[in-house]
Motif scaffolding. Structure first.
Motif, PDB file in Angstrom:
ATOM      1  N   TYR A  93       0.858  -1.180   0.000  1.00 22.72           N
ATOM      2  CA  TYR A  93       0.000   0.000   0.000  1.00 22.72           C
ATOM      3  C   TYR A  93       0.896   1.233   0.000  1.00 22.72           C
ATOM      4  O   TYR A  93       1.951   1.240   0.643  1.00 22.72           O
ATOM      5  CB  TYR A  93      -0.929  -0.011   1.209  1.00 22.72           C
ATOM      6  CG  TYR A  93      -1.828  -1.223   1.240  1.00 22.72           C
ATOM      7  CD1 TYR A  93      -2.958  -1.288   0.432  1.00 22.72           C
ATOM      8  CD2 TYR A  93      -1.527  -2.318   2.046  1.00 22.72           C
ATOM      9  CE1 TYR A  93      -3.778  -2.420   0.435  1.00 22.72           C
ATOM     10  CE2 TYR A  93      -2.337  -3.446   2.055  1.00 22.72           C
ATOM     11  CZ  TYR A  93      -3.459  -3.491   1.254  1.00 22.72           C
ATOM     12  OH  TYR A  93      -4.264  -4.613   1.242  1.00 22.72           O
ATOM     13  N   VAL A  94       0.456   2.243  -0.722  1.00 24.52           N
ATOM     14  CA  VAL A  94       1.294   3.420  -0.942  1.00 24.52           C
ATOM     15  C   VAL A  94       0.720   4.652  -0.261  1.00 24.52           C
ATOM     16  O   VAL A  94      -0.489   4.905  -0.326  1.00 24.52           O
ATOM     17  CB  VAL A  94       1.465   3.687  -2.457  1.00 24.52           C
ATOM     18  CG1 VAL A  94       2.163   5.016  -2.705  1.00 24.52           C
ATOM     19  CG2 VAL A  94       2.244   2.544  -3.104  1.00 24.52           C
ATOM     20  N   VAL A  95       1.592   5.399   0.400  1.00 24.95           N
ATOM     21  CA  VAL A  95       1.255   6.694   0.973  1.00 24.95           C
ATOM     22  C   VAL A  95       1.989   7.751   0.153  1.00 24.95           C
ATOM     23  O   VAL A  95       3.213   7.710   0.044  1.00 24.95           O
ATOM     24  CB  VAL A  95       1.701   6.791   2.445  1.00 24.95           C
ATOM     25  CG1 VAL A  95       1.382   8.172   3.009  1.00 24.95           C
ATOM     26  CG2 VAL A  95       1.064   5.712   3.281  1.00 24.95           C
ATOM     27  N   THR A  96       1.242   8.659  -0.445  1.00 23.68           N
ATOM     28  CA  THR A  96       1.870   9.740  -1.209  1.00 23.68           C
ATOM     29  C   THR A  96       1.929  10.986  -0.334  1.00 23.68           C
ATOM     30  O   THR A  96       0.902  11.440   0.178  1.00 23.68           O
ATOM     31  CB  THR A  96       1.081  10.047  -2.494  1.00 23.68           C
ATOM     32  OG1 THR A  96       1.018   8.852  -3.282  1.00 23.68           O
ATOM     33  CG2 THR A  96       1.764  11.143  -3.297  1.00 23.68           C
ATOM     34  N   SER A 123       1.361   8.898   9.032  1.00 26.18           N
ATOM     35  CA  SER A 123       0.518   8.576   7.877  1.00 26.18           C
ATOM     36  C   SER A 123       0.560   7.085   7.563  1.00 26.18           C
ATOM     37  O   SER A 123      -0.470   6.463   7.268  1.00 26.18           O
ATOM     38  CB  SER A 123       0.972   9.379   6.653  1.00 26.18           C
ATOM     39  OG  SER A 123       0.795  10.765   6.864  1.00 26.18           O
ATOM     40  N   MET A 124       1.748   6.495   7.656  1.00 29.33           N
ATOM     41  CA  MET A 124       1.894   5.072   7.353  1.00 29.33           C
ATOM     42  C   MET A 124       1.191   4.212   8.404  1.00 29.33           C
ATOM     43  O   MET A 124       0.590   3.175   8.089  1.00 29.33           O
ATOM     44  CB  MET A 124       3.381   4.722   7.268  1.00 29.33           C
ATOM     45  CG  MET A 124       4.104   5.437   6.131  1.00 29.33           C
ATOM     46  SD  MET A 124       5.888   5.201   6.169  1.00 29.33           S
ATOM     47  CE  MET A 124       6.018   3.610   5.366  1.00 29.33           C
ATOM     48  N   LYS A 125       1.251   4.661   9.647  1.00 27.81           N
ATOM     49  CA  LYS A 125       0.594   3.930  10.734  1.00 27.81           C
ATOM     50  C   LYS A 125      -0.921   3.920  10.522  1.00 27.81           C
ATOM     51  O   LYS A 125      -1.591   2.910  10.758  1.00 27.81           O
ATOM     52  CB  LYS A 125       0.957   4.585  12.070  1.00 27.81           C
ATOM     53  CG  LYS A 125       0.631   3.761  13.286  1.00 27.81           C
ATOM     54  CD  LYS A 125       1.202   4.403  14.543  1.00 27.81           C
ATOM     55  CE  LYS A 125       0.910   3.557  15.773  1.00 27.81           C
ATOM     56  NZ  LYS A 125       1.494   4.169  16.995  1.00 27.81           N
ATOM     57  N   LYS A 126      -1.445   5.040  10.039  1.00 30.73           N
ATOM     58  CA  LYS A 126      -2.874   5.133   9.762  1.00 30.73           C
ATOM     59  C   LYS A 126      -3.273   4.161   8.654  1.00 30.73           C
ATOM     60  O   LYS A 126      -4.279   3.443   8.764  1.00 30.73           O
ATOM     61  CB  LYS A 126      -3.223   6.561   9.348  1.00 30.73           C
ATOM     62  CG  LYS A 126      -4.696   6.767   9.044  1.00 30.73           C
ATOM     63  CD  LYS A 126      -4.972   8.211   8.637  1.00 30.73           C
ATOM     64  CE  LYS A 126      -6.452   8.395   8.267  1.00 30.73           C
ATOM     65  NZ  LYS A 126      -6.724   9.794   7.826  1.00 30.73           N
ATOM     66  N   VAL A 127      -2.491   4.107   7.584  1.00 25.81           N
ATOM     67  CA  VAL A 127      -2.765   3.185   6.482  1.00 25.81           C
ATOM     68  C   VAL A 127      -2.673   1.734   6.959  1.00 25.81           C
ATOM     69  O   VAL A 127      -3.477   0.883   6.575  1.00 25.81           O
ATOM     70  CB  VAL A 127      -1.791   3.438   5.308  1.00 25.81           C
ATOM     71  CG1 VAL A 127      -1.905   2.332   4.257  1.00 25.81           C
ATOM     72  CG2 VAL A 127      -2.063   4.791   4.675  1.00 25.81           C
ATOM     73  N   ALA A 128      -1.687   1.451   7.798  1.00 17.91           N
ATOM     74  CA  ALA A 128      -1.524   0.092   8.331  1.00 17.91           C
ATOM     75  C   ALA A 128      -2.772  -0.344   9.090  1.00 17.91           C
ATOM     76  O   ALA A 128      -3.274  -1.469   8.913  1.00 17.91           O
ATOM     77  CB  ALA A 128      -0.305   0.042   9.244  1.00 17.91           C
ATOM     78  N   CYS A 135       0.056  -3.684  13.949  1.00 17.54           N
ATOM     79  CA  CYS A 135       1.086  -2.685  14.216  1.00 17.54           C
ATOM     80  C   CYS A 135       1.883  -2.394  12.942  1.00 17.54           C
ATOM     81  O   CYS A 135       1.815  -3.138  11.954  1.00 17.54           O
ATOM     82  CB  CYS A 135       2.041  -3.166  15.311  1.00 17.54           C
ATOM     83  SG  CYS A 135       2.957  -4.666  14.855  1.00 17.54           S
ATOM     84  N   LEU A 136       2.619  -1.300  12.979  1.00 18.09           N
ATOM     85  CA  LEU A 136       3.573  -0.941  11.928  1.00 18.09           C
ATOM     86  C   LEU A 136       4.961  -1.056  12.530  1.00 18.09           C
ATOM     87  O   LEU A 136       5.213  -0.585  13.636  1.00 18.09           O
ATOM     88  CB  LEU A 136       3.335   0.497  11.460  1.00 18.09           C
ATOM     89  CG  LEU A 136       4.359   1.074  10.459  1.00 18.09           C
ATOM     90  CD1 LEU A 136       4.147   0.466   9.071  1.00 18.09           C
ATOM     91  CD2 LEU A 136       4.235   2.605  10.386  1.00 18.09           C
ATOM     92  N   VAL A 137       5.884  -1.713  11.806  1.00 12.93           N
ATOM     93  CA  VAL A 137       7.271  -1.817  12.274  1.00 12.93           C
ATOM     94  C   VAL A 137       8.187  -1.212  11.223  1.00 12.93           C
ATOM     95  O   VAL A 137       7.817  -1.079  10.054  1.00 12.93           O
ATOM     96  CB  VAL A 137       7.668  -3.283  12.556  1.00 12.93           C
ATOM     97  CG1 VAL A 137       6.764  -3.890  13.612  1.00 12.93           C
ATOM     98  CG2 VAL A 137       7.638  -4.119  11.281  1.00 12.93           C
ATOM     99  N   GLU A 138       9.385  -0.815  11.651  1.00 11.38           N
ATOM    100  CA  GLU A 138      10.306  -0.171  10.711  1.00 11.38           C
ATOM    101  C   GLU A 138      11.699  -0.773  10.811  1.00 11.38           C
ATOM    102  O   GLU A 138      12.005  -1.529  11.732  1.00 11.38           O
ATOM    103  CB  GLU A 138      10.316   1.342  10.942  1.00 11.38           C
ATOM    104  CG  GLU A 138      10.869   1.804  12.268  1.00 11.38           C
ATOM    105  CD  GLU A 138      12.365   1.967  12.256  1.00 11.38           C
ATOM    106  OE1 GLU A 138      12.913   2.528  11.292  1.00 11.38           O
ATOM    107  OE2 GLU A 138      13.006   1.530  13.242  1.00 11.38           O
ATOM    108  N   ILE A 160       6.584   2.795  17.614  1.00  7.40           N
ATOM    109  CA  ILE A 160       6.788   1.883  16.493  1.00  7.40           C
ATOM    110  C   ILE A 160       8.018   1.029  16.796  1.00  7.40           C
ATOM    111  O   ILE A 160       9.082   1.561  17.125  1.00  7.40           O
ATOM    112  CB  ILE A 160       6.973   2.664  15.177  1.00  7.40           C
ATOM    113  CG1 ILE A 160       5.668   3.393  14.831  1.00  7.40           C
ATOM    114  CG2 ILE A 160       7.395   1.736  14.042  1.00  7.40           C
ATOM    115  CD1 ILE A 160       5.771   4.309  13.635  1.00  7.40           C
ATOM    116  N   GLU A 161       7.869  -0.270  16.692  1.00  6.00           N
ATOM    117  CA  GLU A 161       8.975  -1.164  17.020  1.00  6.00           C
ATOM    118  C   GLU A 161       9.950  -1.299  15.855  1.00  6.00           C
ATOM    119  O   GLU A 161       9.576  -1.167  14.686  1.00  6.00           O
ATOM    120  CB  GLU A 161       8.447  -2.538  17.431  1.00  6.00           C
ATOM    121  CG  GLU A 161       7.713  -2.514  18.761  1.00  6.00           C
ATOM    122  CD  GLU A 161       7.382  -3.911  19.270  1.00  6.00           C
ATOM    123  OE1 GLU A 161       7.515  -4.892  18.514  1.00  6.00           O
ATOM    124  OE2 GLU A 161       6.980  -4.010  20.447  1.00  6.00           O
TER     125      GLU A 161
END
Length: 289
Positions: A93-96, A123-128, A135-138, A160-161
């Motif tokens: 999924y893409v966040v612009t 923004s990425m966490k919201k899309v996740a 969760c969103l991890v990086e 974010i972990e």
């Protein structure tokens, strides 16, 4: 860490590195097996590629990628990220985003990376969440703790972990594992967003971002491995691996490069005698501990 040497020759990894990397990869998969669904902040770089691979191996389609597309990342990087996800059968999924709309970003303060990471990861966490991830991890690794990285504070604030850090994995181990799995990203040069090419305090404009991107694309087409085009006003400071200095100094190539850089907007073109250095724009930053 021997980041520079990795890109100058075919690396033969010591047995200790191999064993440590394999043990940590097992722990990484065990980490993901505890997740019902997880989103990976995926840029297509070395670290996030291994992270997505491990998550997908562990929990299959319950792991997916969230990628941010913006003017801070070259088109080439975006295309490579998309191609990897297609080839691996991973959802993406893409966040612009436009980082220049973030308050204070264009002024390029020393905490620019914090401002950007906070907005981007939010923004990425919201899309996740919208796509069902727990969760969103990086993909920060333990070597990232050795540089000035204000963006790490944003990661901490957003809770974010960073699984690679949790298992103690370093860049060399990550490259070894990607090579073992036959993933070409193992030899991919280190990359950071184009804003990192600007000296702190110099305004980040669309025109200058284009100059940097076109300059680095030119070096890529010439076949150089690890490189940076650092911008200082109307001066381009080129960083290459020292072993590639001689090639750049060939009369035809040197003059063609100087001509091209003048055409895209630079008045002066220089070669940094120290060579490529990750985070070289941080030399003037004093971090209080």
């Amino acid at each position: 860490m021997r980041e520079n040497s990795l890109l100058e020759k075919e690396e033969r990894y010591p047995v200790e590195i191999q064993k440590n990397a394999e043990d940590k990869y097992t722990k990484l998969q065990q980490y993901f097996l505890k997740k019902k669904s997880v989103a990976i902040a995926f840029s297509g770089g070395v670290d996030s590629t291994l992270l997505l691979k491990a998550a997908h191996d562990a929990i299959g389609e319950s792991a997916f990628a969230v990628t941010a597309f913006s003017s801070m990342f070259p088109k080439r990087e975006r295309e490579e990220a998309e191609a990897f996800c297609r080839g691996a059968g991973c959802r993406q999924y893409v966040v612009t985003v436009d980082e220049r709309e973030i308050e204070g970003f264009e002024n390029n303060p020393p905490n620019r990376c914090y401002l950007c990471k906070k907005a981007l990861l939010s923004s990425m966490k919201k899309v996740a969440r919208e796509h069902g991830a727990d969760c969103l991890v990086e993909g920060s690794n333990v070597d990232d703790r050795n540089d000035y990285r204000p963006g790490l504070l944003a990661i901490e604030e957003l809770e974010i972990e960073s699984p690679l850090c949790l298992v103690g994995m370093c860049k060399e181990e990550i490259r070894f594992l990607l090579k073992k799995f036959g993933i070409s990203a193992w030899k991919k040069p280190s990359f950071a967003c184009l804003a990192s090419r600007f000296v702190y305090g110099e305004p980040i404009t669309k025109e200058k971002l284009s100059m940097v991107e076109r300059g680095e694309d030119y070096l890529h087409r010439l076949g150089f491995g690890q490189y940076r085009v650092r911008i200082h006003g109307n001066l381009a400071r080129i960083e290459l691996m020292p072993g590639e200095f001689v090639r750049l100094m060939e009369d035809g190539l040197r003059m063609d490069l100087e001509k091209y850089f003048r055409e895209i907007g630079f008045l002066y073109v220089t070669l940094d005698l120290k060579g490529y250095e990750m985070g070289s724009m941080n030399r003037g930053i004093i971090v209080e501990k």
